[in-house]
Design a protein around this motif. Structure first.
Motif, PDB file in Angstrom:
ATOM      1  N   GLY A  52       0.790  -1.226   0.000  1.00 19.75           N
ATOM      2  CA  GLY A  52       0.000   0.000   0.000  1.00 19.75           C
ATOM      3  C   GLY A  52       0.823   1.277   0.000  1.00 19.75           C
ATOM      4  O   GLY A  52       0.337   2.323   0.409  1.00 19.75           O
ATOM      5  N   LEU A  53       2.063   1.187  -0.457  1.00 26.33           N
ATOM      6  CA  LEU A  53       2.946   2.355  -0.445  1.00 26.33           C
ATOM      7  C   LEU A  53       3.044   2.981  -1.830  1.00 26.33           C
ATOM      8  O   LEU A  53       3.010   2.278  -2.839  1.00 26.33           O
ATOM      9  CB  LEU A  53       4.342   1.955   0.029  1.00 26.33           C
ATOM     10  N   GLN A  54       3.179   4.290  -1.855  1.00 28.22           N
ATOM     11  CA  GLN A  54       3.404   5.013  -3.096  1.00 28.22           C
ATOM     12  C   GLN A  54       4.837   4.770  -3.539  1.00 28.22           C
ATOM     13  O   GLN A  54       5.764   4.989  -2.773  1.00 28.22           O
ATOM     14  CB  GLN A  54       3.182   6.515  -2.887  1.00 28.22           C
ATOM     15  N   VAL A  55       5.005   4.337  -4.753  1.00 31.01           N
ATOM     16  CA  VAL A  55       6.339   4.039  -5.259  1.00 31.01           C
ATOM     17  C   VAL A  55       7.122   5.326  -5.483  1.00 31.01           C
ATOM     18  O   VAL A  55       8.294   5.422  -5.147  1.00 31.01           O
ATOM     19  CB  VAL A  55       6.256   3.206  -6.554  1.00 31.01           C
ATOM     20  N   ASP A  56       6.471   6.315  -6.056  1.00 29.39           N
ATOM     21  CA  ASP A  56       7.139   7.583  -6.319  1.00 29.39           C
ATOM     22  C   ASP A  56       7.257   8.383  -5.031  1.00 29.39           C
ATOM     23  O   ASP A  56       6.330   8.433  -4.234  1.00 29.39           O
ATOM     24  CB  ASP A  56       6.372   8.370  -7.378  1.00 29.39           C
ATOM     25  N   ASP A  57       8.413   8.971  -4.828  1.00 28.96           N
ATOM     26  CA  ASP A  57       8.697   9.793  -3.650  1.00 28.96           C
ATOM     27  C   ASP A  57       8.605   8.991  -2.348  1.00 28.96           C
ATOM     28  O   ASP A  57       8.163   9.486  -1.323  1.00 28.96           O
ATOM     29  CB  ASP A  57       7.774  11.012  -3.609  1.00 28.96           C
ATOM     30  N   LEU A  58       9.036   7.735  -2.409  1.00 31.52           N
ATOM     31  CA  LEU A  58       9.009   6.865  -1.232  1.00 31.52           C
ATOM     32  C   LEU A  58      10.005   7.353  -0.197  1.00 31.52           C
ATOM     33  O   LEU A  58      11.123   7.725  -0.527  1.00 31.52           O
ATOM     34  CB  LEU A  58       9.356   5.430  -1.639  1.00 31.52           C
ATOM     35  N   ARG A  59       9.603   7.297   1.054  1.00 37.17           N
ATOM     36  CA  ARG A  59      10.473   7.761   2.143  1.00 37.17           C
ATOM     37  C   ARG A  59      10.519   6.761   3.282  1.00 37.17           C
ATOM     38  O   ARG A  59      10.478   7.132   4.446  1.00 37.17           O
ATOM     39  CB  ARG A  59       9.979   9.105   2.646  1.00 37.17           C
ATOM     40  N   THR A  60      10.596   5.502   2.942  1.00 37.08           N
ATOM     41  CA  THR A  60      10.711   4.487   3.975  1.00 37.08           C
ATOM     42  C   THR A  60      11.437   3.264   3.445  1.00 37.08           C
ATOM     43  O   THR A  60      11.481   3.031   2.241  1.00 37.08           O
ATOM     44  CB  THR A  60       9.336   4.059   4.526  1.00 37.08           C
ATOM     45  N   LEU A  61      11.987   2.530   4.350  1.00 35.28           N
ATOM     46  CA  LEU A  61      12.544   1.220   4.072  1.00 35.28           C
ATOM     47  C   LEU A  61      11.388   0.247   4.260  1.00 35.28           C
ATOM     48  O   LEU A  61      10.573   0.416   5.178  1.00 35.28           O
ATOM     49  CB  LEU A  61      13.651   0.933   5.100  1.00 35.28           C
ATOM     50  N   LEU A  62      11.286  -0.734   3.408  1.00 36.83           N
ATOM     51  CA  LEU A  62      10.259  -1.755   3.562  1.00 36.83           C
ATOM     52  C   LEU A  62      10.948  -3.091   3.753  1.00 36.83           C
ATOM     53  O   LEU A  62      11.856  -3.440   2.991  1.00 36.83           O
ATOM     54  CB  LEU A  62       9.349  -1.800   2.324  1.00 36.83           C
ATOM     55  N   VAL A  63      10.517  -3.826   4.758  1.00 35.04           N
ATOM     56  CA  VAL A  63      11.010  -5.175   5.011  1.00 35.04           C
ATOM     57  C   VAL A  63       9.809  -6.103   4.908  1.00 35.04           C
ATOM     58  O   VAL A  63       8.785  -5.870   5.548  1.00 35.04           O
ATOM     59  CB  VAL A  63      11.680  -5.283   6.394  1.00 35.04           C
ATOM     60  N   VAL A  64       9.945  -7.125   4.086  1.00 38.45           N
ATOM     61  CA  VAL A  64       8.859  -8.077   3.859  1.00 38.45           C
ATOM     62  C   VAL A  64       9.337  -9.453   4.276  1.00 38.45           C
ATOM     63  O   VAL A  64      10.416  -9.899   3.864  1.00 38.45           O
ATOM     64  CB  VAL A  64       8.440  -8.092   2.365  1.00 38.45           C
ATOM     65  N   ASP A  65       8.542 -10.111   5.105  1.00 41.09           N
ATOM     66  CA  ASP A  65       8.835 -11.466   5.550  1.00 41.09           C
ATOM     67  C   ASP A  65       7.543 -12.257   5.432  1.00 41.09           C
ATOM     68  O   ASP A  65       6.650 -12.127   6.278  1.00 41.09           O
ATOM     69  CB  ASP A  65       9.363 -11.462   6.980  1.00 41.09           C
ATOM     70  N   GLY A  66       7.428 -13.022   4.369  1.00 44.42           N
ATOM     71  CA  GLY A  66       6.188 -13.758   4.122  1.00 44.42           C
ATOM     72  C   GLY A  66       5.052 -12.793   3.852  1.00 44.42           C
ATOM     73  O   GLY A  66       5.146 -11.929   2.987  1.00 44.42           O
ATOM     74  N   GLU A  67       3.999 -12.906   4.615  1.00 38.86           N
ATOM     75  CA  GLU A  67       2.826 -12.043   4.456  1.00 38.86           C
ATOM     76  C   GLU A  67       2.936 -10.743   5.259  1.00 38.86           C
ATOM     77  O   GLU A  67       2.112  -9.862   5.100  1.00 38.86           O
ATOM     78  CB  GLU A  67       1.554 -12.788   4.888  1.00 38.86           C
ATOM     79  N   ARG A  68       3.924 -10.631   6.115  1.00 35.01           N
ATOM     80  CA  ARG A  68       4.075  -9.456   6.983  1.00 35.01           C
ATOM     81  C   ARG A  68       5.081  -8.487   6.407  1.00 35.01           C
ATOM     82  O   ARG A  68       6.015  -8.881   5.717  1.00 35.01           O
ATOM     83  CB  ARG A  68       4.526  -9.884   8.379  1.00 35.01           C
ATOM     84  N   SER A  69       4.869  -7.214   6.723  1.00 37.07           N
ATOM     85  CA  SER A  69       5.835  -6.204   6.294  1.00 37.07           C
ATOM     86  C   SER A  69       5.955  -5.132   7.372  1.00 37.07           C
ATOM     87  O   SER A  69       5.043  -4.937   8.176  1.00 37.07           O
ATOM     88  CB  SER A  69       5.427  -5.585   4.960  1.00 37.07           C
ATOM     89  N   TRP A  70       7.110  -4.471   7.375  1.00 36.25           N
ATOM     90  CA  TRP A  70       7.392  -3.415   8.334  1.00 36.25           C
ATOM     91  C   TRP A  70       8.008  -2.241   7.600  1.00 36.25           C
ATOM     92  O   TRP A  70       8.669  -2.410   6.575  1.00 36.25           O
ATOM     93  CB  TRP A  70       8.369  -3.902   9.411  1.00 36.25           C
TER      94      TRP A  70
END
Length: 129
Positions: free
Chosen positions: A46-64
């Motif tokens: 659910g994150l905007q790809v353009d102008d992203l300002r976060t690190l995303l960590v995905v582990d299976g179905e979960r993300s942080w």
């Protein structure tokens, strides 16, 4: 565990190089937000790809995101890196506000590259795009 990062950001690329040197067991895989896999993971979170300002960590179905993502990664590294959890009691709205402040200014503070980070030859298989 997949780490989605900005491969044009010098700070983000330094973070990935830091992890590559310490993750001797190869727990992490990497996807740049500029690549197809990274974009797909960002969109599914659910994150905007353009102008992203976060690190995303995905582990299976979960993300942080934000500082929670950093804590997850450091925890997975094990050893003394797990001590990062000592900062967990700091309220998330404060931790994440500081994170977002740096993220908004990351190119100005740390620089950027017109070319995406190229993975080292010995770790190329761990990069998804």
């Amino acid at each position: 565990m997949i780490i989605v990062f900005d491969a044009k950001c010098l700070l983000c690329s330094a973070w990935v190089r830091f992890l590559l040197r310490r993750d001797r067991q190869g727990r992490f895989r990497y996807a740049s937000m500029q690549g197809q896999t990274g974009r797909r993971l960002l969109e599914s979170a659910g994150l905007q790809v353009d102008d992203l300002r976060t690190l995303l960590v995905v582990d299976g179905e979960r993300s942080w995101q934000h500082t929670a993502a950093i804590f997850r990664v450091l925890h997975a590294l094990g050893g003394p890196w797990r001590l990062a959890w000592l900062a967990w009691p700091v309220p998330a709205f404060l931790r994440d506000a500081a994170y977002r402040w740096v993220a908004r200014r990351r190119y100005r503070l740390f620089g950027s590259s017109e070319q995406c980070m190229l993975p080292p030859a010995d770790a190329a298989a761990r990069f998804l795009d």
